[in-house]
Design a protein around this motif. Structure first.
Motif, mmCIF file in Angstrom:
data_model
loop_
_atom_site.group_PDB
_atom_site.id
_atom_site.type_symbol
_atom_site.label_atom_id
_atom_site.label_comp_id
_atom_site.label_asym_id
_atom_site.label_seq_id
_atom_site.Cartn_x
_atom_site.Cartn_y
_atom_site.Cartn_z
ATOM 1 N N THR A 127 0.833 -1.199 0.000
ATOM 2 C CA THR A 127 0.000 0.000 0.000
ATOM 3 C C THR A 127 0.871 1.253 0.000
ATOM 4 O O THR A 127 0.574 2.235 -0.682
ATOM 5 C CB THR A 127 -0.930 -0.012 1.236
ATOM 6 N N GLU A 169 0.796 4.403 -2.601
ATOM 7 C CA GLU A 169 0.640 5.794 -2.149
ATOM 8 C C GLU A 169 1.817 6.653 -2.597
ATOM 9 O O GLU A 169 1.644 7.828 -2.921
ATOM 10 C CB GLU A 169 0.479 5.837 -0.624
ATOM 11 N N ALA A 220 1.234 7.431 -6.164
ATOM 12 C CA ALA A 220 0.144 8.404 -6.303
ATOM 13 C C ALA A 220 0.546 9.792 -5.825
ATOM 14 O O ALA A 220 -0.175 10.760 -6.059
ATOM 15 C CB ALA A 220 -1.079 7.925 -5.527
ATOM 16 N N LEU A 253 1.089 10.532 -2.586
ATOM 17 C CA LEU A 253 0.470 10.791 -1.284
ATOM 18 C C LEU A 253 1.445 10.630 -0.122
ATOM 19 O O LEU A 253 1.065 10.779 1.033
ATOM 20 C CB LEU A 253 -0.721 9.848 -1.077
ATOM 21 N N ARG A 254 2.682 10.280 -0.440
ATOM 22 C CA ARG A 254 3.695 10.128 0.608
ATOM 23 C C ARG A 254 4.759 11.202 0.436
ATOM 24 O O ARG A 254 5.155 11.501 -0.689
ATOM 25 C CB ARG A 254 4.352 8.750 0.505
ATOM 26 N N PRO A 291 -0.346 15.036 -6.060
ATOM 27 C CA PRO A 291 -1.243 13.935 -6.481
ATOM 28 C C PRO A 291 -2.265 14.365 -7.523
ATOM 29 O O PRO A 291 -2.563 13.615 -8.449
ATOM 30 C CB PRO A 291 -1.934 13.520 -5.189
ATOM 31 N N LEU A 317 -6.935 5.824 -7.729
ATOM 32 C CA LEU A 317 -6.520 4.960 -6.620
ATOM 33 C C LEU A 317 -7.746 4.339 -5.956
ATOM 34 O O LEU A 317 -8.682 5.041 -5.585
ATOM 35 C CB LEU A 317 -5.732 5.792 -5.600
ATOM 36 N N TYR A 327 -8.604 1.959 -2.752
ATOM 37 C CA TYR A 327 -8.099 1.304 -1.554
ATOM 38 C C TYR A 327 -8.867 0.013 -1.279
ATOM 39 O O TYR A 327 -9.994 -0.172 -1.746
ATOM 40 C CB TYR A 327 -8.257 2.212 -0.335
#
Lengths: 276, 374
Positions: free
Chosen positions: B40, B44, B47, B49-50, B69, B76, B78
């Motif tokens: 995961t 992320e 994408a 997101l980190r 993003p 994305l 989840y």
């Protein structure tokens, strides 16, 4: 020989202990309920009618104090919500050095005796201080003015808002914001479209608690701004001047005033289906 | 196309390290790994997101490593859908779209996944499977360049899972949508994937076509993780074998000649008391021998004690049936081969026809090409 139906001995003992525990808990709970409800009921019954009559009739001072209370508490709550929301979001969403210190700092006013909070504010906002002097030069008097009342109310009540709002933001899964970002939202747009609506009830509940706390404040206000009198100061003033009969109508009106936010809070909790 | 080069990230005590692989344009990539492998986190990071991600991410040939993003054009989904609970299904699906065209796309996707009737429902009233379908539609409604799926079929019941899997795969092919799908389901990886990435402990352990990765895992640990039933320690003999021209095999788990090392030869490997033959270029020394249970053929010996047998298989061993267990059409037979335990998988009908019972003597044979050394 006669067969008898019997319950296991262990089960009987366990049932007996549970029954005793239930009775003790019920007694303690009832005593506590009585302890809380009796003074409030008595106060409302003794002073409620006179208070409402005074409010609607000839007690202009009571009316003025109530308007002052509601206006300053509302102003303090608006300021607290506007300035506290970003801090609450920061505490809920970011891990940074000094976060625990910041969080503790916002909790500290809750632990201080309220006159101490007033004294601390006086040291920063008094006439002879840099901040107080500057504000005075700008025509904004803090001590003995509505501004002082708002400052005192804000100081003692905003921790409740920050704490509640932090929890409200923490309950919103950050991955929802992440998904919103992948769907084209900027951070601010994701906050506005996802985080804020989802945390909204929690923020509103926290604001109501802050407002209620501001309305009930006395200790810090009395140090910073005895006049103009808010309702809590007026009830104290009338108690010291006229004794219990003089204070009762004001005190009863304050109790009735507290019912408003209480009902609003319960209504929010019911519609949200969660406890704040 | 998705291209990762040296992607690294530290989150808490976990480190995703030096991730490099590519998923060709329009291909379906599957990342498989145990829980806690960083699957995961990897999605992320791709994408955007980190924070604190090093290395580069390129989507469709464009380096998006520095883009937020919202500018990466990534969809994305989840594992737990993460639908917006304050919006209706229709509003969720249309969330990332604009105008009438967006609404039409959202409506069409709901219809495509067979959930049009949910459009006005609140999220709280949906089942887990319905939520996943809505999340898929939401991610696709923006027509992203890259679709990232984090175990998206986990909440679906097996029947519906097959249908949705097929629908997603069909749509992915139709749109030529580059997709990266994270799962721990081997069947899903095998069925869906054009490219399989094995992630373990935050690192890429192997990349290749699913059939290749499953039949020729890079290490014994990986073989175990990938469900190889027979992983045995052995030693390649010195000086044996010669240059070997490999024949073409029809078996899916046996590698075709072009996938074998160019210097491949027939090797002799001591596995305890057994002498096994394999094809490869390994030097003499310790190895692990991996044999898929489905590559072991069982037959009744013509006569008691028969060993030599007219077969092309290089590995033929007399074995004793130590037990068997059937799950639907497949039966696993536990074998004792001169003290070495092996598992063979055959159809339940074959097992019944052979009338295999505990203690029976059988002949177990494996092609040398089906013996993988790692």
């Amino acid at each position: 020989m006669r067969a008898t139906a019997s319950r296991p001995i262990g089960a009987t003992r366990s049932f007996g202990r549970a029954a005793v525990a239930t009775v003790v808990a019920a007694c303690l709970g009832s005593a506590l309920l009585l302890f809380i409800a009796a003074p409030l009921l008595r106060l409302t019954m003794e002073g409620g009618v006179a208070g409402v009559r005074g409010l609607l009739g000839d007690d202009a001072e009571l009316r003025a104090s109530l308007v002052m209370t509601v206006a300053t508490a509302t102003a303090a709550s608006v300021i607290g919500a506007l300035s506290g929301t970003p801090i609450a979001w920061l505490l809920a969403r970011r891990r940074f050095r000094g976060r625990a210190l910041l969080s503790s700092l916002f909790d500290l006013p809750l632990l201080l005796p309220h006159p101490v909070a007033g004294i601390a504010l006086l040291l920063v906002l008094g006439r002879d201080t840099v901040a107080g002097g500057t504000l005075l030069a700008a025509g904004l008097r803090v001590v003995g003015s509505p501004l002082g009342i708002i400052a005192a109310m804000l100081f003692v009540s905003v921790p409740l808002y920050v704490s509640g709002a932090t929890e409200a933001f923490a309950r919103v899964d950050p991955r929802l914001e992440g998904v919103a970002r992948t769907l084209g939202d900027s951070p601010w747009r994701a906050f506005r479209r996802v985080t804020l609506p989802l945390a909204g009830r929690g923020l509103m509940a926290s604001a109501i608690v802050m407002w209620a706390r501001a309305v009930s404040e006395f200790g810090a206000i009395v140090i910073l701004a005895y006049n103009p009198k808010v309702a809590s100061v007026l009830s104290f003033d009338r108690f010291t001047t006229y004794g219990l009969p003089g204070a009762l109508p004001v005190a009863a009106v304050l109790v009735l005033l507290a019912l408003g936010p209480l009902v609003a809070l319960r209504s929010l909790r019911t519609t949200a289906g969660v406890e704040y | 196309m998705l291209q990762l080069r040296g992607l690294s990230l530290t989150a808490g005590g976990f480190r995703l390290g030096d991730i490099s692989f590519a998923i060709p344009a329009g291909a379906y990539g599957v990342v498989i790994g145990p829980a806690g492998a960083g699957k995961t986190t990897l999605l992320e990071a791709i994408a955007g997101l980190r924070s604190g991600v090093q290395g580069s991410v390129a989507i469709g040939g464009e380096d998006v490593s520095r883009l937020p993003p919202e500018a990466r054009s990534v969809g994305l989904v989840y594992q737990h859908a993460h639908l917006f609970p304050h919006l209706s299904v229709a509003a969720n699906v249309a969330y990332g779209t604009t105008g009438e065209a967006g609404l039409r796309e959202a409506t069409a996707l709901l219809a495509r996944f067979g959930v049009s009737e949910l459009a006005e429902r609140r999220i709280g009233s949906l089942s887990g499977g319905e939520r996943q379908l809505v999340a898929l539609a939401r991610a696709l409604a923006r027509r992203p360049r890259l679709l990232l799926l984090d175990e998206p079929f986990g909440a679906l019941d097996p029947g519906r899972r097959r249908g949705v899997r097929a629908a997603v795969r069909a749509l992915q092919r139709e749109w030529a949508l580059t997709t990266l799908h994270v799962t721990h389901d081997f069947a899903e990886a095998d069925v869906l994937g054009d490219v399989l990435v094995v992630l373990e402990g935050g690192r890429v352990r192997q990349v290749g076509e699913p059939a290749e990765v499953f039949s020729r895992p890079a290490s014994a640990a990986l073989a175990g993780f990938l469900g190889a039933e027979n992983v045995l320690a052995g030693v390649v003999r010195d000086g044996e074998g010669s240059s070997y021209l490999v024949g073409v095999s029809a078996s899916s788990s046996v590698p075709s000649p072009d996938r074998l090392p160019t210097e491949s030869r027939l090797l002799s490997v001591d596995v305890g008391p057994l002498l096994m033959h394999a094809v490869g270029d390994r030097a003499a020394g310790p190895v692990h021998v991996v044999v898929r249970a489905s590559d072991i053929v069982l037959e009744r010996p013509m006569s008691a004690g028969e060993v030599h047998h007219s077969t092309s298989a290089r590995n033929v061993f007399p074995a004793r049936v130590a037990g068997r267990s059937s799950v639907g059409p497949v039966t696993e037979v536990m074998l004792d081969v001169n003290g070495v335990s092996l598992v063979a998988a055959l159809t339940t009908r074959s097992a019944e026809e052979l009338e295999l019972a505990e203690g029976d003597e059988v002949l177990a044979s494996v092609k040398a090409l089906a013996v993988h050394l790692c």
